[in-house]
Design a protein around this motif. Sequence first.
Motif, PDB file in Angstrom:
ATOM      1  N   LYS A 133       0.841  -1.187   0.000  1.00 32.42           N
ATOM      2  CA  LYS A 133       0.000   0.000   0.000  1.00 32.42           C
ATOM      3  C   LYS A 133       0.888   1.253   0.000  1.00 32.42           C
ATOM      4  CE  LYS A 133      -3.936  -0.657   0.240  1.00 32.42           C
ATOM      5  NZ  LYS A 133      -5.215  -1.109   0.086  1.00 32.42           N
ATOM      6  N   ALA A 134       0.451   2.252  -0.731  1.00 37.27           N
ATOM      7  CA  ALA A 134       1.211   3.495  -0.866  1.00 37.27           C
ATOM      8  C   ALA A 134       1.210   4.297   0.439  1.00 37.27           C
ATOM      9  CB  ALA A 134       0.623   4.331  -1.995  1.00 37.27           C
ATOM     10  N   GLU A 194       4.233   8.222  -2.662  1.00 36.85           N
ATOM     11  CA  GLU A 194       3.539   9.085  -3.624  1.00 36.85           C
ATOM     12  C   GLU A 194       4.384  10.306  -3.996  1.00 36.85           C
ATOM     13  OE1 GLU A 194       0.147   9.197  -5.361  1.00 36.85           O
ATOM     14  OE2 GLU A 194       1.094   7.238  -5.273  1.00 36.85           O
ATOM     15  N   SER A 229       0.951   7.968  -8.229  1.00 35.86           N
ATOM     16  CA  SER A 229      -0.308   8.140  -8.962  1.00 35.86           C
ATOM     17  C   SER A 229      -0.315   9.421  -9.796  1.00 35.86           C
ATOM     18  CB  SER A 229      -1.502   8.124  -7.998  1.00 35.86           C
ATOM     19  OG  SER A 229      -1.486   9.252  -7.156  1.00 35.86           O
ATOM     20  N   ARG A 259      -7.014   7.208 -14.193  1.00 36.61           N
ATOM     21  CA  ARG A 259      -8.097   6.250 -14.004  1.00 36.61           C
ATOM     22  C   ARG A 259      -9.112   6.460 -15.118  1.00 36.61           C
ATOM     23  NH1 ARG A 259      -9.154   6.967  -7.467  1.00 36.61           N
ATOM     24  NH2 ARG A 259      -7.281   5.826  -6.843  1.00 36.61           N
ATOM     25  N   GLY A 293      -4.084  11.476 -12.434  1.00 35.99           N
ATOM     26  CA  GLY A 293      -3.594  11.537 -11.066  1.00 35.99           C
ATOM     27  C   GLY A 293      -2.947  12.873 -10.824  1.00 35.99           C
ATOM     28  N   PRO A 294      -2.563  13.179  -9.628  1.00 42.23           N
ATOM     29  CA  PRO A 294      -2.499  12.283  -8.469  1.00 42.23           C
ATOM     30  C   PRO A 294      -3.868  12.088  -7.824  1.00 42.23           C
ATOM     31  CG  PRO A 294      -1.746  14.457  -7.822  1.00 42.23           C
ATOM     32  CD  PRO A 294      -2.038  14.509  -9.303  1.00 42.23           C
ATOM     33  N   PHE A 295      -3.941  11.020  -7.033  1.00 42.21           N
ATOM     34  CA  PHE A 295      -5.161  10.702  -6.313  1.00 42.21           C
ATOM     35  C   PHE A 295      -4.911  10.941  -4.830  1.00 42.21           C
ATOM     36  CE2 PHE A 295      -4.894   7.897 -10.069  1.00 42.21           C
ATOM     37  CZ  PHE A 295      -5.837   8.578 -10.837  1.00 42.21           C
ATOM     38  N   THR A 317      -4.090   8.180  -0.183  1.00 38.67           N
ATOM     39  CA  THR A 317      -3.005   7.214  -0.364  1.00 38.67           C
ATOM     40  C   THR A 317      -3.346   5.832   0.162  1.00 38.67           C
ATOM     41  OG1 THR A 317      -1.930   7.899   1.696  1.00 38.67           O
ATOM     42  CG2 THR A 317      -1.154   8.917  -0.344  1.00 38.67           C
ATOM     43  N   GLU A 377      -5.724   4.078  -0.371  1.00 39.30           N
ATOM     44  CA  GLU A 377      -6.397   3.315  -1.413  1.00 39.30           C
ATOM     45  C   GLU A 377      -5.480   3.001  -2.597  1.00 39.30           C
ATOM     46  OE1 GLU A 377      -9.916   5.414  -2.536  1.00 39.30           O
ATOM     47  OE2 GLU A 377     -10.711   5.417  -0.497  1.00 39.30           O
ATOM     48  N   LEU A 378      -4.245   3.432  -2.534  1.00 37.94           N
ATOM     49  CA  LEU A 378      -3.322   3.279  -3.652  1.00 37.94           C
ATOM     50  C   LEU A 378      -2.334   2.149  -3.399  1.00 37.94           C
ATOM     51  CD1 LEU A 378      -2.534   7.047  -4.316  1.00 37.94           C
ATOM     52  CD2 LEU A 378      -4.161   5.583  -5.525  1.00 37.94           C
ATOM     53  N   ALA A 399       1.599   0.858  -4.133  1.00 37.58           N
ATOM     54  CA  ALA A 399       2.933   1.357  -4.475  1.00 37.58           C
ATOM     55  C   ALA A 399       3.784   0.298  -5.165  1.00 37.58           C
ATOM     56  CB  ALA A 399       3.651   1.844  -3.214  1.00 37.58           C
TER      57      ALA A 399
END
Length: 139
Positions: free
Chosen positions: A8-9, A14, A50, A55, A69-71, A74, A76-77, A79
């Motif tokens: 996970k990011a 990011e 991102s 998307r 992006g970016p989103f 984080t 939810e992202l 890495a």
Amino acid sequence: MRYMIMVKATKDSEASIFPEDDSLMAAMAAYHEELAKAGMLLDGSGLKPSSKGWRIKYSADGKNRVVDGPFAETKELVAGYTVIKAKSREEALEWTRRFPRPFEPGQECEIEIRELYELEDFEQFESVERFREMGIGGE
């Protein structure tokens, strides 16, 4: 059974902030070498932030749109990822417990593990053979 280990990011990943020494990359390399020697490693890579991605939003009315992006969120992202092949959920769990801490100490982080579908899960569809011919979707 194939499993995807998703790193996970974090805010640092990011922002493309990397550790100052080689210890994290060395631990990841050692872990992945062990997976490869055990015949379990299928793939793995880090993902760029991102901000370098996009998307596709599929709307109910069919007017799909691209969102660059970016989103913001984080948590939810992803890495990075590793895809492994294990004989059982227990074997996959054993190996994922050994996965190196993906970010430096003092930073909260997590990995998420999900089993991938195999083509056999969709045998009721004729089109499954097309995926098999392309060599994707498992064995």
